[in-house]
Design an enzyme around this catalytic site. Structure first.
Site, PDB file in Angstrom:
ATOM      1  N   GLY A 173      44.778  36.004  34.831  1.00  0.00           N
ATOM      2  CA  GLY A 173      45.737  35.904  33.754  1.00  0.00           C
ATOM      3  C   GLY A 173      45.875  34.458  33.332  1.00  0.00           C
ATOM      4  O   GLY A 173      45.574  33.554  34.106  1.00  0.00           O
ATOM      5  N   ARG A 220      45.316  48.989  37.293  1.00  0.00           N
ATOM      6  CA  ARG A 220      44.328  48.288  38.128  1.00  0.00           C
ATOM      7  C   ARG A 220      44.277  48.845  39.532  1.00  0.00           C
ATOM      8  O   ARG A 220      43.263  48.725  40.218  1.00  0.00           O
ATOM      9  CB  ARG A 220      44.651  46.798  38.193  1.00  0.00           C
ATOM     10  CG  ARG A 220      44.197  45.984  36.999  1.00  0.00           C
ATOM     11  CD  ARG A 220      44.891  46.427  35.784  1.00  0.00           C
ATOM     12  NE  ARG A 220      44.609  45.739  34.551  1.00  0.00           N
ATOM     13  CZ  ARG A 220      45.044  44.559  34.201  1.00  0.00           C
ATOM     14  NH1 ARG A 220      45.696  43.810  35.052  1.00  0.00           N
ATOM     15  NH2 ARG A 220      44.811  44.084  33.015  1.00  0.00           N
ATOM     16  N   GLU A 229      50.113  41.270  28.503  1.00  0.00           N
ATOM     17  CA  GLU A 229      48.654  41.206  28.608  1.00  0.00           C
ATOM     18  C   GLU A 229      48.240  40.239  29.706  1.00  0.00           C
ATOM     19  O   GLU A 229      47.460  39.324  29.481  1.00  0.00           O
ATOM     20  CB  GLU A 229      48.031  40.811  27.269  1.00  0.00           C
ATOM     21  CG  GLU A 229      48.164  41.850  26.188  1.00  0.00           C
ATOM     22  CD  GLU A 229      47.290  43.055  26.429  1.00  0.00           C
ATOM     23  OE1 GLU A 229      46.253  42.919  27.100  1.00  0.00           O
ATOM     24  OE2 GLU A 229      47.667  44.149  25.968  1.00  0.00           O
ATOM     25  N   ASP A 230      48.796  40.414  30.875  1.00  0.00           N
ATOM     26  CA  ASP A 230      48.386  39.671  32.066  1.00  0.00           C
ATOM     27  C   ASP A 230      48.739  38.187  32.040  1.00  0.00           C
ATOM     28  O   ASP A 230      48.258  37.441  32.869  1.00  0.00           O
ATOM     29  CB  ASP A 230      46.872  39.783  32.308  1.00  0.00           C
ATOM     30  CG  ASP A 230      46.512  41.148  32.809  1.00  0.00           C
ATOM     31  OD1 ASP A 230      47.348  41.723  33.513  1.00  0.00           O
ATOM     32  OD2 ASP A 230      45.419  41.620  32.501  1.00  0.00           O
ATOM     33  N   ALA A 231      49.540  37.757  31.072  1.00  0.00           N
ATOM     34  CA  ALA A 231      49.921  36.344  31.093  1.00  0.00           C
ATOM     35  C   ALA A 231      50.910  36.105  32.229  1.00  0.00           C
ATOM     36  O   ALA A 231      51.594  37.020  32.685  1.00  0.00           O
ATOM     37  CB  ALA A 231      50.536  35.955  29.764  1.00  0.00           C
TER      38      ALA A 231
END
Lengths: 1154, 335
Positions: free
Chosen positions: A927, A959, A770-772
């Site tokens: 993120g 994206r 999740e974009d971390a």
């Protein structure tokens, strides 16, 4: 690309540094180097030129006009008395030589001391004293807040060194005001254009209406011409009933039906058929003459008469309505209504045209129909209002003074003018600092006009200066005003708009735009007549709408006709290109309306374009060489007629080539008239930071525009001298590896906000979903993402009426002579020492306030002999509160306006990135840090390089930020090559060239490297996309958000835990969570969460009467027999008591459960 | 021996994991044998200077080679400033940032001359002459009374306009006067810029430097980096002939990798290859060449920050690994 041989000596000059240290080693070609016009443009105008121009115009021109319009102050008492304003100046006296500025407090001192950066307003007056006429020069009537970097500002035209002496940043754009120490921006306001006819249609209801908003200095009103049942009427707010159009025209002096038909319809039979019905209406009402019409009109005028004014007859009312109320911006002299009649007829004609062909409606959202209102216009509205009030206050005080007869000395009016001098100053200050623009004249009540300049980063301040806010309501769910209009091209940034409710309503200017200021109409009008335009008043009505006869409209008003519109327009343009007319006057022909429109009004957006003739651009290499040599500036291109400004309407009358190549081999029919200076100017300053934005999905660019403003970086060169409420600095900001031309133009490379991180696009550890992001601990150790947060604490030492005052007392020490813990960071003066560490619970200013501030401690004011020897004070120190300690950065002591001591303490924290801090690349990919990994565990490549950041590849497919990938490759090539690469929109470094550099330096063309796992040491089975990407650290940091509570404060009324982090509040178990617990049946948990952990309260309930008693005693039954103790929520107890107070008795009946 | 080759293919890496452990395949023994290891193991030093070393470890398992790399980065102790006591700092650079910069300066101290610090002690008693080196920085910027005329360079206009790492002065404590008599503590790179000053500004501070490891903070890491790469292998399967083709083939590799003899390309020095995989992109070489890397041939590159020589760092990493193994062997886990 090779440099030409030595024979080309003339080009040697070009090898000198050109702009921003960039050398030009290539021969000049117009196609490649015409972009140099852009820096030249920005050099002349600066980035916030629209604000500065507007303010300069206000101070230099508009102020004088306002003075002229309100020049006389007369007295009702003494007819002899008059006072006349002759001249007005801001910031310099008549005695001082022209061009010099009076020195007033420099802006940075105003910021620090919470003052207003302002200059005195001087007027020259002439007035009578007794019999004598007296001239008085340089009378100060107030102070005007000065826009920074405007012509009146002391910073104008200073060199970098001189700016440094004033503690001012040379890169700061200016364009804002400093009021009471805060920087305030007056946002650009977008409005529908004034004094123009707009035709709209409601197709469902079959209504067509033409409306015009008339705006003059005195009033603002709107006139409509609408259709009702296919008949045409005039509607106006101050006329109670819609007036048939024929009656209006008759009232305006066009009594002949034939002439009405000629003025409105011309010879067109279809229009005549549509219009004929209107004559019937007038005939039915028996109105044939002008007198009848005026009486009819006068009867329906809503009269709001001021007390004392004589009552008018209905006829006079009618005349008054035609002369001043209807289409108020056309002034009528000597009751010559013909020009007004023609205006109304034109409106009616536009309605007819639209009835006939619905496509003739105007588009409200079309940028050409919009005007931008800037600081100058708003200030002038405000000033005129204040000035009028000033004069009326002045007048009433003179009247009062003159009423008294037989005075000992002769009355001097100037003595009473000074009494009111504060009103203008205060009025301006209050309006700018609160943002409430309330003008009585226009019944205008606008809130939120000004905003505090955001100093989060250089970009956020810059972005604020180009922002345009719309007057449109945010709540309305219409898409039209929010949509991207094709006419916005090159004028308004296509990417930069917020998300959410203000989406599309708040816009930003594109890079190369200019907003016009008002130009004089009269010379343009005269010129039109010279160019062969026939005066409208001398034209026979029969010939007005002859086919091929074009009407000439000046600022929306029909002023003449021409038979040769093309020639007229081109003649007009060539005069403008020769500098005979202001460059910002626009002219275009509209063949649908058979009209030539000339606009000289302010607030139009326009932009410069290169003129093309015979498919060759007029700007040649030789011109550009002059520019690069410094011989020419941008304005020379204007005066030589090589470049001109076009507004949106005139753009529609031209064919603009995007590239020079298009001029030669184009499939478009028609001859090109203009050439774009640079296509990347469709973007604004903020969107210009994005590398390769033309490869990104468009919403990503919009997201980056929002996030670029939150990035921590350098703020200004004077950032360490500033004391702002909250500032963020990055410790080691870097300029991006992949720059854009915009970045250089707006000096983002000098005040950057981000760092070039080596990024590996791969999955690692599972803490990157999740974009971390995964961060390298060693990189953080070495200073990656390190930032500082400085926070201001203001303490004022007040003085009270009883001559007591706040004091700062020294530190207290324990028995060993060491300061006690709360006072550890204080110096002997009671102020925190610079450099000391302040922990939570420690004091940084040890203030004490007097115990008694109300009455005089020492018995009456007469007791002056012993001036307050031992006032008793109680400590009111400023405690530091926070999870992490801070350091004292600066302590400032000063005196504010009202003579109170002002102490500002700046506290600083240096933060290294931690879990949960937010980062973002320049492609709308944000993120949070998910894990921080030791360097040895991270993958490394053949050279031993390990990434600073690992990004999860799942961020890419949905994206579609291809620009980010190209940024990585260009950046990697730049690193290996030792060069900075460009990612300019619609251009930038070529991907294939970049790949070739990678291959030449021994890397894969794709940017993917073979990496070794840091944990196992083996090769990874996939090639990893690996290289530098510019990352921004965003202001959202965990340290500012973390919050937990076990026990803590409770609200007074309900005894429930408080709400919110700032009050150390509890975490709410809300309605939906409660539902879950109920559904699960966890009744004990429910009881604990909702009562025991919240507001449990023990009450004594009387089981006899059911009411609550206290102390085991029921007041109602006067007994303690039936009292039962039980626990209920305090809120419930409160409810019962509140119900009791309104005569409802809630009774508790208790019984055993088991 | 193809099973020791890592396959470098166009879009993936194959055969990355070694299989030479007992029980992986029937027939092969693969039992660990010290004698066999002694026979086959090779160390080949190709480049050695004061700061850098480049050497090959051949026929060693990945896990061991990687352990050396990891230990060099994070577990070989070195000395760096840990605590900075600022007495006065009127420069523009903030105390924390200045302290951070001082901490990152590599110091020329033999880590063996210090002992470990006991963090459980109180701060007053923690630092002794056995475990702490004190550096002081006392600079004050003044105006140069006789600057060269017309100069705008702050270095010429002012004295001490720039503060460098060399301005850190060693203050020997107790027995350190004797111990460091011949080799006083200095920054190994004296030209690191610490701060910039203007007349009237001054910095006065003491820095306590202690022993630490890289896993604690990157400043304690004795290496700028220590890493390895696997030995590239270029296998020409089908002969590449013809001037144009050989030239193109040569260009697909860094200079010196491919030689041409009799109009035929041959592998001259595969060690210099950076494995850019460029050759796999071109269809004319499709199937004619196979790229690979030797899984048990590690080309180490160690860059020291200056406190120790690179070979010493490597030896220390071996020692650390041995101590760990020793520790493990003594652990009562084999029941």
């Amino acid at each position: 690309m090779k440099r030409k041989s030595a024979s080309d000596e003339s080009f040697n000059d070009l090898l000198q540094p050109v702009y921003k240290g960039k050398k030009l080693t290539d021969p000049i070609s117009t196609a490649k180097d015409k972009w140099n016009l852009l820096p030249a443009f920005l050099k002349v105008k600066g980035l916030v030129k629209q604000h500065l121009d507007s303010f300069n115009y206000f101070v230099d021109v508009d102020l004088k006009k306002i003075i002229k319009a309100n020049e006389l102050v007369l007295s009702d008492v003494d007819p002899e008395f008059y006072l006349k304003y002759l001249d007005i100046r801001v910031g310099h006296k008549s005695t001082s030589p022209p061009g010099t500025k009076e020195l007033f407090l420099p802006p940075h001192e105003c910021r620090l001391r919470d003052l207003t950066y302002s200059a005195p307003i001087y007027v020259d007056v002439e007035y009578t004293r007794g019999r004598k006429i007296i001239m008085h020069k340089d009378l100060e009537i107030g102070r005007m807040p000065i826009m920074l970097r405007s012509e009146k500002c002391i910073l104008e035209g200073l060199t970098e060194q001189e700016m440094a002496r004033y503690d001012e940043c040379p890169l700061d754009p200016g364009g804002y005001f400093i009021v009471n120490g805060t920087e305030k921006v007056i946002l650009i306001q977008e409005q529908l254009s004034k004094n123009r006819i707009i035709v709209e249609a409601d197709e469902k209801k079959g209504i067509v209406q033409a409306s015009v908003t008339s705006s003059t200095h005195e009033r603002k009103s709107k006139t409509y011409i609408i259709t009702k049942n296919d008949k045409i009427y005039l509607k106006h707010n101050s006329i109670s009933e819609d007036i048939p159009i024929v009656i209006v025209l008759k009232a305006a002096g066009i009594t002949s039906d034939l002439e009405i038909l000629q003025l409105v319809c011309g010879n067109d039979a279809q229009y005549q058929d549509l219009f004929a019905i209107n004559f019937e209406e007038a005939a039915k009402l028996d109105i044939f003459t002008q007198n009848q019409a005026l009486n009819y009109l006068g009867k329906r005028v809503k009269t709001i008469r001021r007390a004392g004014a004589p009552k008018l007859s209905t006829f006079q009312e009618g005349v008054e309505a035609i002369a001043t109320t209807i289409i108020a911006h056309l002034t009528v002299s000597d009751l010559q209504f013909r020009s007004k009649a023609i205006y109304i007829a034109t409106m009616a004609r536009r309605v007819l045209m639209t009835m006939h062909n619905p496509k003739m409606v105007d588009d409200r959202d079309y940028v050409g129909n919009k005007r931008l209102e800037l600081a100058g216009q708003l200030m002038s509205l405000l000033f005129e209002d204040l000035f009028k009030r000033f004069n009326s206050d002045f007048k009433s005080s003179i009247d009062k003074a003159l009423k008294k007869n037989n005075r000992t000395s002769e009355f001097d009016a100037l003595l009473s003018i000074n009494i009111h001098s504060n009103h203008i100053t205060m009025g301006m200050n209050r309006a700018i600092s609160t943002g409430n623009w309330s003008l009585k004249r226009f019944r205008m009540e606008r809130a939120g006009v000004t905003h505090v300049l955001s100093r989060l980063s250089y970009i956020s301040a810059l972005g604020m200066m180009t922002r345009i806010s719309s007057q449109f309501e945010k709540s309305r769910k219409v898409s039209g005003p929010r949509a991207l209009q094709p006419s916005q091209f090159g004028m308004l940034c296509t990417s930069d708009t917020p998300e959410g409710e203000a989406c599309g309503l708040v816009k930003n200017l594109a890079l190369m735009t200019h907003i016009t200021t008002d130009d004089e109409e009269l010379p343009v009008k005269k010129l039109c007549y010279v160019l062969g335009c026939e005066d409208i008043l001398s034209i026979d009505s029969a010939n007005l709408h002859q086919p091929g006869n074009y009407g000439v409209y000046l600022n929306g008003t029909l002023m003449g006709t021409t038979k040769f519109p093309i020639k007229f327009v081109s003649n007009f343009r060539s005069l403008r290109r020769n500098g005979k007319i202001s460059a910002f006057v626009s002219i275009y022909a509209n063949s649908h309306q058979q009209a030539v429109h000339i606009a000289t009004d302010g607030g139009r957006i326009c932009r410069p374009l290169i003129i093309v003739q015979n498919n060759t651009p007029k700007v040649r290499a030789s011109h550009l060489k002059k520019l690069l040599d410094g011989e020419w500036v941008f304005d020379d291109f204007l005066t030589h007629g090589l470049v001109e400004y076009l507004d949106v309407n005139e753009e529609n009358d031209s064919l603009i080539a995007l590239y020079e190549d298009d001029l030669i081999n184009s499939t478009i029919e028609g001859t090109f008239t203009h050439l774009e200076v640079e296509p990347f100017t469709v973007l604004g300053a903020v969107a210009g930071l994005i590398p390769y934005p033309h490869h990104n999905q468009s919403p990503r660019n919009t997201y980056q525009c929002a996030m670029g403003k939150q990035a921590i970086g350098a703020i200004a060169y004077n950032q360490f001298r500033r004391i702002d409420t909250l500032l963020y600095f990055m410790v080691y900001p870097q300029q991006p590896m992949v720059k854009t031309k915009t970045i250089e133009l707006i000096d983002y490379d000098k005040l950057p906000a981000g760092q070039n991180a080596t990024v590996a696009v791969m999955s690692y550890s599972g803490y990157d979903i999740e974009d971390a992001l995964v961060l390298n601990k060693s990189s953080i150790d070495r200073g990656f993402g390190r930032c500082q947060v400085v926070r201001k604490n203001t303490i004022t030492l007040k003085r009270y009426q009883n001559h007591t005052k706040d004091i700062v007392s020294g530190m207290r020490v324990d028995e060993n002579g060491e300061p006690i813990f709360p006072h550890a960071s204080l110096g002997p003066d009671g102020l925190g020492e610079v450099g000391m560490r302040v922990e939570s619970g420690q004091v940084f200013v040890n203030k004490s306030v007097p115990n008694n501030t109300l009455d005089n401690v020492l018995g009456g004011p007469g007791d002056r002999s012993s001036p307050t020897p031992a006032e008793s004070h109680r400590e009111a120190p400023s405690y530091y509160k926070g999870p992490e300690p801070s350091y004292i950065d600066q302590v400032m002591m000063s005196v504010s306006d009202n003579d109170q001591a002002l102490i500002k303490v700046l506290l600083r924290q240096t933060r290294r990135p931690e879990l949960g801090d937010k980062f973002s690349s320049r492609h709308g990919q944000k993120g949070v840090c998910g894990i921080i990994v030791q360097q040895e565990d991270l993958p490394f490549n053949d050279d031993g390089v390990c990434p600073d950041i690992i990004m999860n590849p799942h961020g890419f497919p949905s994206r579609m930020t291809v620009g980010k990938m190209i940024e990585l490759i260009s950046g990697k090539a730049g690193v290996l090559n030792g060069s900075l690469e460009y990612g300019t929109c619609f251009g930038g470094s070529d991907l294939e060239e970049m790949s070739q550099i990678l291959v030449d330096k021994g890397f894969s063309y794709s940017g993917k490297d073979m990496l070794y796992s840091g944990i196992t040491g083996e090769c990874l089975q996939a090639y990893i996309f690996f290289g530098p990407i510019y990352y921004q650290k965003l202001k959202h940091m965990v340290l500012d958000k973390m919050h937990a509570r076990a026990r803590g404060p409770r609200a007074v009324l309900t005894r429930q835990p408080t709400e919110g982090r700032s009050r150390d509040g509890g975490l709410r178990l809300g309605e939906m969570e409660r539902d879950c617990v109920i559904a699960y049946g966890a009744s004990q948990l429910l009881l604990e969460r909702l009562m025991l952990s919240s507001d449990a309260f023990e009450v004594d309930v009387c089981n006899n009467c059911g009411l609550m008693g206290y102390n085991s005693w029921c007041k109602t039954c006067s007994s303690s027999e039936y009292i039962i103790k039980m626990t209920i929520p305090y809120a419930a107890k409160l409810l019962f008591q509140e119900l009791l107070s309104m005569n409802i008795a809630p009774r508790l009946k208790l019984g055993d459960v088991f | 021996m193809s099973d020791t080759l890592v396959g470098i293919e166009y879009n993936r890496v194959t055969n990355t994991t070694s299989t030479d452990f007992p029980g992986h395949s029937s027939g092969d023994d693969h039992a660990w044998d010290i004698e066999k290891f002694k026979d086959t193991f090779e160390i080949d030093i190709s480049h050695l200077t004061e700061r850098t070393a480049n050497f090959d470890l051949v026929h060693i398992d990945t896990s061991v080679a990687n352990a050396f790399r990891r230990i060099m980065i994070s577990e070989v102790p070195s000395v760096a400033a840990e605590t900075v006591y600022v007495f006065n700092n009127t420069s523009v650079i903030q105390d924390e940032v200045l302290a951070h910069r001082i901490g990152l300066i590599p110091l020329k101290v033999d880590p063996d001359s210090l002992t470990w610090i006991d963090p459980s002690l109180d701060e007053k008693d923690r630092f002794t002459d056995e475990n702490t080196i004190v550096l002081s920085l006392d600079v004050k910027c003044t105006k140069n009374p006789h600057p060269p005329s017309g100069s705008t360079d702050p270095k010429e206009l002012y004295n001490n306009a720039h503060v460098y790492a060399r301005d850190l002065k060693f203050e020997p404590q107790g027995r350190q006067i004797e111990l460091f008599k011949n080799n006083p503590v200095v920054a190994s790179d004296p030209d690191i810029l610490l701060a910039k000053l203007r007349p009237g500004q001054e910095i006065s501070l003491r820095a306590h430097c202690i022993l630490g490891v890289g896993s604690d903070h990157a400043k304690f890491s004795p290496v700028a980096t220590a890493s390895y790469r696997l030995m590239p292998v270029i296998n020409i399967i089908e002969p590449i002939k013809g001037k144009e083709l050989t030239q193109k083939f040569q260009k697909c590799f860094p200079p010196g990798v491919i030689g041409v003899k009799d109009d035929e390309a041959y592998v001259k020095d595969s060690r210099r290859d950076t494995v850019s995989r460029e050759v796999l992109r071109h269809p004319e070489f499709d199937g004619k060449v196979k790229l690979g890397r030797r899984r048990d041939h590690f080309i180490f590159n160690v860059e020291s920050t200056g406190a120790m020589s690179p070979e010493e760092i490597f030896f220390k990493s071996v020692r650390v690994l041995r101590n760990k193994a020793e520790y493990l062997r003594n652990c009562p886990i084999n029941e």
